[in-house]
Design an enzyme around this catalytic site. Structure first.
Site, mmCIF file in Angstrom:
data_model
loop_
_atom_site.group_PDB
_atom_site.id
_atom_site.type_symbol
_atom_site.label_atom_id
_atom_site.label_comp_id
_atom_site.label_asym_id
_atom_site.label_seq_id
_atom_site.Cartn_x
_atom_site.Cartn_y
_atom_site.Cartn_z
ATOM 1 N N CYS A 12 5.696 -2.540 7.962
ATOM 2 C CA CYS A 12 6.112 -1.243 8.508
ATOM 3 C C CYS A 12 5.884 -1.154 10.019
ATOM 4 O O CYS A 12 4.876 -1.614 10.541
ATOM 5 C CB CYS A 12 5.402 -0.121 7.777
ATOM 6 N N ASP A 37 0.817 -1.216 0.000
ATOM 7 C CA ASP A 37 0.000 0.000 0.000
ATOM 8 C C ASP A 37 0.847 1.261 0.000
ATOM 9 O O ASP A 37 0.450 2.282 -0.571
ATOM 10 C CB ASP A 37 -0.925 0.001 1.220
ATOM 11 N N ASP A 57 -0.874 -5.610 4.516
ATOM 12 C CA ASP A 57 -2.077 -4.996 3.979
ATOM 13 C C ASP A 57 -3.212 -5.961 3.675
ATOM 14 O O ASP A 57 -3.730 -6.606 4.564
ATOM 15 C CB ASP A 57 -1.686 -4.132 2.777
ATOM 16 N N GLU A 100 -6.688 4.506 0.238
ATOM 17 C CA GLU A 100 -6.228 5.100 1.490
ATOM 18 C C GLU A 100 -5.779 6.533 1.239
ATOM 19 O O GLU A 100 -5.202 6.833 0.199
ATOM 20 C CB GLU A 100 -5.062 4.290 2.067
ATOM 21 N N SER A 120 -4.902 4.884 5.936
ATOM 22 C CA SER A 120 -3.853 3.972 6.352
ATOM 23 C C SER A 120 -3.880 3.851 7.864
ATOM 24 O O SER A 120 -4.323 4.765 8.571
ATOM 25 C CB SER A 120 -2.496 4.522 5.903
#
Length: 553
Positions: A191, A78, A120, A442, A468
């Site tokens: 992340c 993403d 994601d 997003e 997000s």
């Protein structure tokens, strides 16, 4: 054995011949056959190392006396798809991933299934497939990325997104941003904050479909490989005991997951993915349930982007089960739920403790008395909208502003970057929902620029798209019905008053009923933004964000 359908009996001699063509021994074919859905690719930091995870899983399966057979699925990052047409395809990929796992497991009747996602939409897509297929399954992710270091402070991907806004607002130099982008994401993994991927990987533990540690053990730690080997061993046990996903991911397990979500302040996207996963198992998960649980579950972990802590800190503090241990002190966790570990949650919790009460606050001393997400309703969102409440400063929990209307993310992002947004503006980004986007993009770029310019304490951003997990500030998404379905957000005009109250959980457009009826009569549905290919079909089939953006039956 389920796999006998493709390998047993004289009439399956051609099938066995084809397996032997791939190098399988007769003895390997005769064993339990475990399918492995591996989403490794060279396009996602969280997936760049999944072949190593897969190798460890195979070793565990072979140690347990079964035969692993690997196949692949797609995956989108993403972060890289953000703020261009690629993001329209991200949510839609969830359904494709689910379908691809289904068709492989129908074409090849595996005895059991190991799911290896990390980011994601791949995580919920694979869990949806597990419930749809309902064969013994276990999920093992690639694990979170370590945080980076910039000028002595922890940073992550969101620091870079917000850095763009800081440069635009003359709060950071371009040279500093260049240095930041080189150190914010130090290596493999999802992340580092409690963004969507890590939220879902942690919730897989609460749902019981993955082993303890799945959501928090860092991607680069050897413990991650050891966990993958154990997952390979455990899937063979699940097959022998005939324990299936629908035995594990029950309505009570989903309630546990929502409680944990509220306690660690997860991504607002969990309110999109958990209902979609539950839907595949015939479990109803309305937005009202999120709201009910949020009202009674306290917020115990202040994770990035709302706070300072990252997944490595949560792992060292005891992980997801340590959060559940605290919640269980006030009977907020159902201990009877079964897990792929082979025991119920209550038995596992007996061995768990919190190692750092700074990262996981005691239940009697939470960061906030109520959970991370809130469902808002009102004249602007009759079917509901979602806000990450713990990411909003209390000074703007009651907000009234003037609407600034944009028909796409790009228009809004450009206006914020130019400095065209003022304090008190209520930014409306519409026609970005599941149908209208299509694909419900997003809005991390506009929200990050807004934060970087220092406007997150004085503006609201409202959209029928989504955010997000890295978003913070008064950002309200999933507005339903969406603009493309003729929802009230389609009729907002520049200058209209918008009122938001996070205590009353309301979001209202202060326009008279008579005026709204007039606007509704003059409204025309816009032309589809994508007219061919997969997302054109997706737009015709997808339902509202309020129901998880699943496909119509």
């Amino acid at each position: 054995m389920r796999s006998d359908r493709m390998k047993k009996g004289i009439e399956k001699a051609p099938h066995r011949s084809l397996f032997q063509a791939m190098g399988y021994l007769k003895e390997e074919i005769e064993r339990l056959i475990i399918g492995i859905a591996n989403s490794a690719n060279e396009l996602i930091p969280g997936h760049i190392h999944l072949n190593n995870i897969c190798k460890a899983v195979k070793e565990g399966i072979r140690m347990a006396g079964a035969t692993p057979m690997e196949f692949s699925t797609i995956g989108i990052c993403d972060g890289i798809a953000m703020n261009h047409e690629g993001m329209k395809y991200s949510l839609g990929s969830r359904e494709l991933i689910c379908d691809s796992v289904e068709v492989m497991c129908k074409a090849y009747p595996f005895d059991g299934l190991v799911l290896i996602p990390n980011c994601d939409k791949i995580i919920p897509g694979m869990m949806m497939a597990a419930l749809r297929l309902n064969i013994p399954a276990i999920l093992i992710s690639g694990g979170p990325m370590l945080s980076g270091r910039f000028k002595g402070k922890k940073v992550d991907l969101i620091s870079v997104f917000e850095g763009v806004g800081k440069v635009a607002g003359n709060l950071m130099t371009e040279e500093e941003l260049l240095e930041l982008e080189g150190c914010a994401c130090p290596g493999a993994g999802s992340c580092a904050g409690m963004f969507t991927a890590n939220s879902m990987n942690c919730l897989s533990e609460a749902l019981g479909i993955s082993l303890p540690g799945n959501g928090t053990i860092p991607a680069v730690h050897a413990a991650r490989l050891r966990l993958a080997k154990v997952a390979g061993i455990k899937i063979v046990e699940l097959v022998k005991k005939d324990i299936k996903p629908r035995d594990i991911m029950t309505i009570e397990a989903f309630k546990n997951a929502i409680a944990v979500d509220m306690a660690f302040g997860g991504s607002s996207n969990t309110a999109l993915h958990l209902p979609a996963i539950a839907y595949e198992g015939g479990v109803g998960l309305p937005l009202t349930l999120f709201d009910e649980i949020s009202e009674r579950v306290p917020h115990l972990c202040n994770m990035s982007p709302a706070g300072y802590h990252r997944l490595e800190d949560l792992n060292e503090a005891g992980g997801v089960y340590a959060i559940m241990k605290e919640l269980s002190k006030k009977d907020l966790i159902n201990k009877n739920c079964l897990t792929v570990e082979g025991r119920n949650i209550g038995d596992i919790l007996k061995e768990v403790q919190v190692f750092d009460y700074d990262v996981i606050h005691p239940i009697d001393n939470p960061y906030h008395e109520k959970g991370g997400l809130a469902v808002l309703k009102g004249s602007l969102a009759p079917d509901g909208a979602i806000v990450k409440r713990i990411g909003v400063s209390k000074e703007i929990w009651h907000f009234t502003g003037n609407a600034r209307v944009f028909e796409s993310e790009e228009e809004a992002g450009a206006a914020i970057l130019r400095g065209d947004i003022n304090e008190g503006d209520a930014i409306i980004i519409r026609y970005e929902g599941p149908k209208g986007g299509p694909g419900m993009r997003e809005m991390l770029t506009p929200t990050s620029i807004l934060t970087g310019r220092g406007l997150d304490l004085s503006c609201a951003l409202i959209t029928d798209g989504r955010f997000s997990g890295g978003t913070r500030g008064l950002c309200i998404g999933h507005v339903s019905p969406e603009a493309a379905e003729g929802g009230p957000i389609a009729f907002v005009k520049n200058g209209d008053k918008i009122e938001i109250d996070l205590i009353k959980k309301s979001i209202n457009l202060l326009v008279s009923d008579k005026e709204m009826e007039k606007r509704k009569r003059s409204w025309k549905r816009p032309e589809p933004k994508i007219k061919e290919g997969y997302m054109a079909r997706y737009a015709q089939m997808v339902t509202s964000a309020a129901t998880g953006a699943v496909f119509k039956k």
